[in-house]
Design a protein around this motif. Sequence first.
Motif, PDB file in Angstrom:
ATOM      1  N   MET A 106     -35.952  32.857  -9.562  1.00 40.41           N
ATOM      2  CA  MET A 106     -35.497  32.685  -8.184  1.00 40.41           C
ATOM      3  C   MET A 106     -34.433  33.739  -7.879  1.00 40.41           C
ATOM      4  SD  MET A 106     -35.803  30.267  -5.668  1.00 40.41           S
ATOM      5  CE  MET A 106     -35.899  28.616  -6.387  1.00 40.41           C
ATOM      6  N   SER A 107     -34.602  34.388  -6.762  1.00 47.93           N
ATOM      7  CA  SER A 107     -33.532  35.291  -6.346  1.00 47.93           C
ATOM      8  C   SER A 107     -33.067  34.883  -4.947  1.00 47.93           C
ATOM      9  CB  SER A 107     -33.992  36.742  -6.374  1.00 47.93           C
ATOM     10  OG  SER A 107     -34.970  36.972  -5.396  1.00 47.93           O
ATOM     11  N   TYR A 108     -31.900  35.320  -4.620  1.00 53.31           N
ATOM     12  CA  TYR A 108     -31.285  34.928  -3.361  1.00 53.31           C
ATOM     13  C   TYR A 108     -30.862  36.168  -2.585  1.00 53.31           C
ATOM     14  CZ  TYR A 108     -30.913  30.455  -5.729  1.00 53.31           C
ATOM     15  OH  TYR A 108     -31.196  29.299  -6.415  1.00 53.31           O
ATOM     16  N   LYS A 109     -31.001  36.068  -1.275  1.00 54.54           N
ATOM     17  CA  LYS A 109     -30.528  37.144  -0.411  1.00 54.54           C
ATOM     18  C   LYS A 109     -29.208  36.719   0.229  1.00 54.54           C
ATOM     19  CE  LYS A 109     -34.664  39.712   0.869  1.00 54.54           C
ATOM     20  NZ  LYS A 109     -34.583  40.384  -0.427  1.00 54.54           N
ATOM     21  N   ILE A 110     -28.237  37.590   0.094  1.00 62.47           N
ATOM     22  CA  ILE A 110     -26.908  37.335   0.638  1.00 62.47           C
ATOM     23  C   ILE A 110     -26.781  38.129   1.932  1.00 62.47           C
ATOM     24  CG2 ILE A 110     -24.427  37.409   0.148  1.00 62.47           C
ATOM     25  CD1 ILE A 110     -26.076  35.852  -1.963  1.00 62.47           C
ATOM     26  N   LYS A 111     -26.590  37.429   3.029  1.00 65.15           N
ATOM     27  CA  LYS A 111     -26.422  38.120   4.302  1.00 65.15           C
ATOM     28  C   LYS A 111     -25.041  37.830   4.876  1.00 65.15           C
ATOM     29  CE  LYS A 111     -29.405  38.664   7.511  1.00 65.15           C
ATOM     30  NZ  LYS A 111     -30.401  38.401   8.588  1.00 65.15           N
ATOM     31  N   GLN A 112     -24.468  38.856   5.451  1.00 68.33           N
ATOM     32  CA  GLN A 112     -23.162  38.702   6.079  1.00 68.33           C
ATOM     33  C   GLN A 112     -23.219  39.345   7.462  1.00 68.33           C
ATOM     34  OE1 GLN A 112     -20.375  41.610   5.187  1.00 68.33           O
ATOM     35  NE2 GLN A 112     -18.553  40.337   5.436  1.00 68.33           N
ATOM     36  N   ASN A 113     -22.749  38.630   8.452  1.00 67.45           N
ATOM     37  CA  ASN A 113     -22.593  39.220   9.779  1.00 67.45           C
ATOM     38  C   ASN A 113     -21.203  39.852   9.803  1.00 67.45           C
ATOM     39  OD1 ASN A 113     -22.226  39.888  12.438  1.00 67.45           O
ATOM     40  ND2 ASN A 113     -23.196  38.031  13.228  1.00 67.45           N
ATOM     41  N   LYS A 114     -21.178  41.118   9.437  1.00 65.27           N
ATOM     42  CA  LYS A 114     -19.889  41.792   9.245  1.00 65.27           C
ATOM     43  C   LYS A 114     -19.075  41.886  10.537  1.00 65.27           C
ATOM     44  CE  LYS A 114     -18.178  45.629   6.432  1.00 65.27           C
ATOM     45  NZ  LYS A 114     -18.591  46.792   5.627  1.00 65.27           N
ATOM     46  N   ASP A 115     -19.769  41.899  11.672  1.00 63.56           N
ATOM     47  CA  ASP A 115     -19.058  41.942  12.956  1.00 63.56           C
ATOM     48  C   ASP A 115     -18.114  40.750  13.110  1.00 63.56           C
ATOM     49  OD1 ASP A 115     -20.318  44.288  13.657  1.00 63.56           O
ATOM     50  OD2 ASP A 115     -21.817  43.319  14.917  1.00 63.56           O
ATOM     51  N   LEU A 116     -18.531  39.617  12.540  1.00 58.95           N
ATOM     52  CA  LEU A 116     -17.727  38.391  12.684  1.00 58.95           C
ATOM     53  C   LEU A 116     -16.591  38.303  11.668  1.00 58.95           C
ATOM     54  CD1 LEU A 116     -20.480  35.657  13.246  1.00 58.95           C
ATOM     55  CD2 LEU A 116     -19.071  36.794  14.977  1.00 58.95           C
ATOM     56  N   CYS A 117     -16.691  39.058  10.583  1.00 57.66           N
ATOM     57  CA  CYS A 117     -15.707  38.975   9.501  1.00 57.66           C
ATOM     58  C   CYS A 117     -14.299  39.284  10.017  1.00 57.66           C
ATOM     59  CB  CYS A 117     -16.083  39.959   8.389  1.00 57.66           C
ATOM     60  SG  CYS A 117     -14.870  40.064   7.052  1.00 57.66           S
ATOM     61  N   VAL A 118     -13.350  38.390   9.683  1.00 55.68           N
ATOM     62  CA  VAL A 118     -11.961  38.597  10.109  1.00 55.68           C
ATOM     63  C   VAL A 118     -11.096  39.133   8.966  1.00 55.68           C
ATOM     64  CG1 VAL A 118     -12.076  36.909  11.975  1.00 55.68           C
ATOM     65  CG2 VAL A 118     -11.382  36.152   9.683  1.00 55.68           C
ATOM     66  N   GLY A 119     -11.736  39.433   7.840  1.00 54.94           N
ATOM     67  CA  GLY A 119     -11.009  40.079   6.748  1.00 54.94           C
ATOM     68  C   GLY A 119      -9.998  39.197   6.042  1.00 54.94           C
ATOM     69  N   CYS A 120     -10.253  37.890   6.030  1.00 54.71           N
ATOM     70  CA  CYS A 120      -9.281  36.973   5.409  1.00 54.71           C
ATOM     71  C   CYS A 120      -9.235  37.111   3.896  1.00 54.71           C
ATOM     72  CB  CYS A 120      -9.608  35.538   5.789  1.00 54.71           C
ATOM     73  SG  CYS A 120     -11.119  34.911   5.003  1.00 54.71           S
ATOM     74  N   GLY A 121     -10.294  37.638   3.310  1.00 54.15           N
ATOM     75  CA  GLY A 121     -10.322  37.832   1.864  1.00 54.15           C
ATOM     76  C   GLY A 121     -10.728  36.607   1.068  1.00 54.15           C
ATOM     77  N   GLY A 122     -11.061  35.537   1.740  1.00 53.69           N
ATOM     78  CA  GLY A 122     -11.437  34.302   1.034  1.00 53.69           C
ATOM     79  C   GLY A 122     -12.623  34.486   0.114  1.00 53.69           C
ATOM     80  N   CYS A 123     -13.626  35.178   0.590  1.00 52.51           N
ATOM     81  CA  CYS A 123     -14.829  35.383  -0.226  1.00 52.51           C
ATOM     82  C   CYS A 123     -14.496  36.185  -1.487  1.00 52.51           C
ATOM     83  CB  CYS A 123     -15.920  36.068   0.590  1.00 52.51           C
ATOM     84  SG  CYS A 123     -15.400  37.624   1.353  1.00 52.51           S
ATOM     85  N   VAL A 124     -13.623  37.164  -1.339  1.00 55.52           N
ATOM     86  CA  VAL A 124     -13.227  37.980  -2.492  1.00 55.52           C
ATOM     87  C   VAL A 124     -12.438  37.140  -3.490  1.00 55.52           C
ATOM     88  CG1 VAL A 124     -11.978  40.056  -3.220  1.00 55.52           C
ATOM     89  CG2 VAL A 124     -13.209  40.053  -1.037  1.00 55.52           C
ATOM     90  N   THR A 125     -11.602  36.254  -2.971  1.00 58.81           N
ATOM     91  CA  THR A 125     -10.793  35.407  -3.841  1.00 58.81           C
ATOM     92  C   THR A 125     -11.663  34.487  -4.696  1.00 58.81           C
ATOM     93  OG1 THR A 125      -8.944  35.422  -2.296  1.00 58.81           O
ATOM     94  CG2 THR A 125      -8.997  33.620  -3.888  1.00 58.81           C
ATOM     95  N   VAL A 126     -12.675  33.873  -4.080  1.00 59.92           N
ATOM     96  CA  VAL A 126     -13.493  32.906  -4.832  1.00 59.92           C
ATOM     97  C   VAL A 126     -14.693  33.550  -5.517  1.00 59.92           C
ATOM     98  CG1 VAL A 126     -12.782  30.976  -3.373  1.00 59.92           C
ATOM     99  CG2 VAL A 126     -14.922  32.182  -2.863  1.00 59.92           C
ATOM    100  N   CYS A 127     -15.028  34.789  -5.146  1.00 54.76           N
ATOM    101  CA  CYS A 127     -16.239  35.405  -5.704  1.00 54.76           C
ATOM    102  C   CYS A 127     -16.085  36.917  -5.833  1.00 54.76           C
ATOM    103  CB  CYS A 127     -17.446  35.050  -4.835  1.00 54.76           C
ATOM    104  SG  CYS A 127     -19.018  35.363  -5.666  1.00 54.76           S
ATOM    105  N   ALA A 128     -15.099  37.315  -6.625  1.00 52.58           N
ATOM    106  CA  ALA A 128     -14.846  38.749  -6.802  1.00 52.58           C
ATOM    107  C   ALA A 128     -16.010  39.458  -7.477  1.00 52.58           C
ATOM    108  CB  ALA A 128     -13.560  38.959  -7.603  1.00 52.58           C
ATOM    109  N   GLN A 129     -16.873  38.668  -8.167  1.00 56.33           N
ATOM    110  CA  GLN A 129     -18.039  39.287  -8.808  1.00 56.33           C
ATOM    111  C   GLN A 129     -18.959  39.939  -7.788  1.00 56.33           C
ATOM    112  OE1 GLN A 129     -16.933  36.142  -9.499  1.00 56.33           O
ATOM    113  NE2 GLN A 129     -17.749  35.401 -11.455  1.00 56.33           N
TER     114      GLN A 129
END
Length: 62
Positions: free
Chosen positions: A1-24
């Motif tokens: 099984m593989s997964y596609k990760i999509k991000q709507n970068k226009d909406l990103c506010v740069g809080c860094g939360g995703c980096v904090t919990v998933c730096a990998q």
Amino acid sequence: MSYKIKQNKDLCVGCGGCVTVCAQNWKMDGPKAEPINITVEDIGCNQKAADVCPVKCITITE
Ligand code: SF4
């Protein structure tokens, strides 16, 4: 099984939360974050990144 990760970068506010919990798989790109890999074999911490995102701009599909 593989997964596609999509991000709507226009909406990103740069809080860094995703980096904090998933730096990998998330890194900062100037004032916004972006995924390092958009296709992953293991969902890993990417679900945590989606859950923590305050603007819900990360979606994961199989
Ligand atoms: S958690 Fe969401 S809003 Fe915050 S940096 Fe990551 S993608 Fe952007």
